[in-house]
Design a protein around this motif. Structure first.
Motif, mmCIF file in Angstrom:
data_model
loop_
_atom_site.group_PDB
_atom_site.id
_atom_site.type_symbol
_atom_site.label_atom_id
_atom_site.label_comp_id
_atom_site.label_asym_id
_atom_site.label_seq_id
_atom_site.Cartn_x
_atom_site.Cartn_y
_atom_site.Cartn_z
ATOM 1 N N HIS A 121 -1.848 -3.700 2.599
ATOM 2 C CA HIS A 121 -2.530 -2.509 2.088
ATOM 3 C C HIS A 121 -3.823 -2.224 2.861
ATOM 4 O O HIS A 121 -4.360 -1.130 2.787
ATOM 5 C CB HIS A 121 -2.819 -2.634 0.590
ATOM 6 N N TYR A 133 2.913 2.884 2.657
ATOM 7 C CA TYR A 133 2.766 1.749 1.757
ATOM 8 C C TYR A 133 3.965 1.725 0.814
ATOM 9 O O TYR A 133 4.172 2.660 0.033
ATOM 10 C CB TYR A 133 1.466 1.849 0.966
ATOM 11 N N LYS A 140 -1.993 1.684 -2.969
ATOM 12 C CA LYS A 140 -2.785 1.311 -1.792
ATOM 13 C C LYS A 140 -4.225 1.779 -1.980
ATOM 14 O O LYS A 140 -5.171 1.023 -1.748
ATOM 15 C CB LYS A 140 -2.174 1.928 -0.525
#
Length: 156
Positions: A121, A133, A140
């Motif tokens: 992340h 993500y 994230k």
């Protein structure tokens, strides 16, 4: 392999592992929280809870992710990104020794099996955007804001 489901601010996390270490941490919007925590997963569960309580910035439980040698190299590189910091995909590719491998590095990041523990992340787009993500960009964003050492206060 043992499995446990725990409640987090971002959903239900599934943790899978055995005496060789944790091989999977994933998150979902749904699931039933486990009542019993297997002994082999107790350190991981405890540390994840501490992370979400703001009491932990790194993880010391044993990792055992499954992947190719390249993926493992990329994931190992992610562990070098400090808590509260970010790195671009380009920077990550250069650190790994091949600035042209951006797409391969991004793909390996996307296959990271240890959500949060291996901090994919913390990798962002070159322009500073939150890109790519698997857990969803809102997660994230939450993780990066949670890790930011200087919390932004609302002015209004």
């Amino acid at each position: 392999m043992e499995a446990v489901y725990i409640k987090t601010p971002l959903g239900i996390a599934k943790v899978i592992g055995d005496e060789d270490g944790v091989s999977v941490i994933s998150v979902s919007d749904e699931g039933i929280v486990s009542v019993v925590i297997p002994v082999v997963l107790s350190d991981a569960v405890s540390q994840l809870n501490e992370y979400f309580e703001g009491k932990r910035s790194d993880f010391t439980f044993k990792f055992n992710p499954k992947g190719t040698d390249f993926q493992k190299k990329v994931w190992k590189g992610l562990l070098d990104i400090p808590y509260g910091k970010t790195r671009t995909y380009m920077e990550q590719s250069k650190i790994l020794g091949n600035s042209k491998a951006i797409r391969a590095v991004a793909t390996a990041n996307g296959k990271n099996p240890l959500w949060i523990a291996i901090p994919c992340h913390r990798v962002i787009g070159t322009d500073g955007s939150l890109t790519g993500y698997a857990g969803g960009l809102w997660r994230k964003k939450w993780l990066l804001e949670n890790e930011n050492p200087t919390k932004q206060q609302n002015l209004f």
